[in-house]
Motif scaffolding. Sequence first.
Motif, PDB file in Angstrom:
ATOM      1  N   GLY A   9      45.367  48.553  34.603  1.00 39.81           N
ATOM      2  CA  GLY A   9      44.285  47.843  33.943  1.00 39.81           C
ATOM      3  C   GLY A   9      42.935  48.281  34.467  1.00 39.81           C
ATOM      4  O   GLY A   9      42.764  49.402  34.968  1.00 39.81           O
ATOM      5  N   SER A  10      41.950  47.407  34.377  1.00 35.98           N
ATOM      6  CA  SER A  10      40.589  47.724  34.788  1.00 35.98           C
ATOM      7  C   SER A  10      40.313  47.183  36.195  1.00 35.98           C
ATOM      8  O   SER A  10      41.236  46.784  36.912  1.00 35.98           O
ATOM      9  N   ARG A  11      39.057  47.150  36.576  1.00 36.89           N
ATOM     10  CA  ARG A  11      38.681  46.810  37.953  1.00 36.89           C
ATOM     11  C   ARG A  11      39.258  45.464  38.394  1.00 36.89           C
ATOM     12  O   ARG A  11      39.760  45.325  39.514  1.00 36.89           O
ATOM     13  N   GLY A  12      39.179  44.457  37.531  1.00 32.65           N
ATOM     14  CA  GLY A  12      39.658  43.139  37.908  1.00 32.65           C
ATOM     15  C   GLY A  12      41.151  43.092  38.165  1.00 32.65           C
ATOM     16  O   GLY A  12      41.643  42.200  38.870  1.00 32.65           O
ATOM     17  N   ASP A  13      41.892  44.065  37.594  1.00 28.75           N
ATOM     18  CA  ASP A  13      43.335  44.140  37.823  1.00 28.75           C
ATOM     19  C   ASP A  13      43.674  44.856  39.121  1.00 28.75           C
ATOM     20  O   ASP A  13      44.773  44.710  39.647  1.00 28.75           O
ATOM     21  N   VAL A  14      42.736  45.656  39.610  1.00 25.88           N
ATOM     22  CA  VAL A  14      43.000  46.491  40.781  1.00 25.88           C
ATOM     23  C   VAL A  14      42.478  45.867  42.073  1.00 25.88           C
ATOM     24  O   VAL A  14      43.115  45.964  43.130  1.00 25.88           O
ATOM     25  N   GLU A  15      41.322  45.209  42.013  1.00 27.46           N
ATOM     26  CA  GLU A  15      40.695  44.687  43.236  1.00 27.46           C
ATOM     27  C   GLU A  15      41.609  43.780  44.061  1.00 27.46           C
ATOM     28  O   GLU A  15      41.679  43.928  45.291  1.00 27.46           O
ATOM     29  N   PRO A  16      42.330  42.829  43.448  1.00 29.97           N
ATOM     30  CA  PRO A  16      43.201  41.986  44.280  1.00 29.97           C
ATOM     31  C   PRO A  16      44.288  42.787  44.990  1.00 29.97           C
ATOM     32  O   PRO A  16      44.619  42.508  46.148  1.00 29.97           O
ATOM     33  N   PHE A  17      44.852  43.779  44.311  1.00 29.45           N
ATOM     34  CA  PHE A  17      45.892  44.600  44.922  1.00 29.45           C
ATOM     35  C   PHE A  17      45.332  45.413  46.088  1.00 29.45           C
ATOM     36  O   PHE A  17      45.992  45.587  47.116  1.00 29.45           O
ATOM     37  N   ALA A  18      44.095  45.923  45.932  1.00 27.34           N
ATOM     38  CA  ALA A  18      43.472  46.674  47.020  1.00 27.34           C
ATOM     39  C   ALA A  18      43.243  45.767  48.228  1.00 27.34           C
ATOM     40  O   ALA A  18      43.446  46.181  49.382  1.00 27.34           O
TER      41      ALA A  18
END
Length: 413
Positions: A9-18
């Motif tokens: 997905g986009s940034r909001g989908d990646v930030e929590p995983f990071a």
Amino acid sequence: MKLLLLTAGSRGDVEPFAALARRAAASGHEVRLALPDRSGVDTTGIDARSLEADFSALIESQGVSPLAAMRSLRDVVRPVMRAVIVNAAQAALEFRPDVIAWHPKVLSAPLIADALGIPHVLVELVPVMTATREFPAAGTVTRSVGPLNRLTYRAAAGAGAMFRREVDEAAEVMGAPRSRRSSAPAATLLPISPAILPRPADWPESAVLTGAWRAREATTDAAAPTPDPALDAFLAAGPFAYAGFGSMAAGDPAARGRALVAAARARGIRLLVATGLGGIAVPDDARGDDVFVTRSVDHGVVLPRAVAAVHHGGIGTVQAATAAGTVSIVVPFIADQPFWGAMLHRRGLAPAPIPRRRVTADRLAEALAAAPAFQTAVEAAAARMADEDGAAEALGVLERLAGRPRNDALRHP
């Protein structure tokens, strides 16, 4: 523990995983994050693997229209989803994890975990799969439909059938039988604060509302500098409102920009605009010393200083604004955004959301005028969130599951 995190997905989908990857690595675990290209998320210091899927390019070419996505399903959407679904299998074979935590778009994750004989954990960034009677699935309807609320959660399950061919291809990569029934998640993690979404009484024990996942080093220091001295000077010059719609791109961004500038000026407030992937454009004749325009900003630095935040209502921005003690003015575009706009308003944390097609300078000015009435409630929610450590809560669940054999009796189609 060897932990594989799969997101799309986009940034909001990646930030929590990071954030979870950093927390797990800091705790001594071996962690790999498989993610899409050009997410805009800093992965410095993270063992990251590209899934060779560019959701940003998809948004830039198709906007956020579901109709446009359906028209381009074969030529645009399906190749991106295939990359996620199939390359996730390759990433797992290379890494050989003890446990997998996965985004709902990574439809191959359950069969990958089963082929490796390890547990898998669903990361439900928004409530769309764990059914409850208390509210409908995000992205369906914004008002409760009573006893029918649980039925709205079937929509997410149906979407997966569109990519059965790609899931079968991932099964081939794993050497697993095609179209087999995969195991249910050993747990479901929801990185959402209870200050924003109270936990439904009828959720199963396996569904864990952890609180937002934020890196331990994340800052909300109002004195922290940005990489842009001009932005620093603007932030230091007095009160301002923030406006940014992230990866949303639809409609007339220039008209939206004019409305935002006019509303801020009507209230005597300076305006900081983050244009993102094109959701806002500020024409030259609308600019002035009271308006600062940039592509993106660090929410942790900017939002604590803002008197209000006008945004699209993605859960990442909702939680960032609330944790900063900043009142949200939600302009939802698609999917779960109307759900969060309605939820914030219902809980007394924000004015009523303004649908993007109804954005006018007058409506925005009214919302800016109403924002101070919600400040006390937002500050109370921020205090609750300050005591949460969602990433640590999630890591505890994953640590308990790592190495535990799957219960083959837990099966779903």
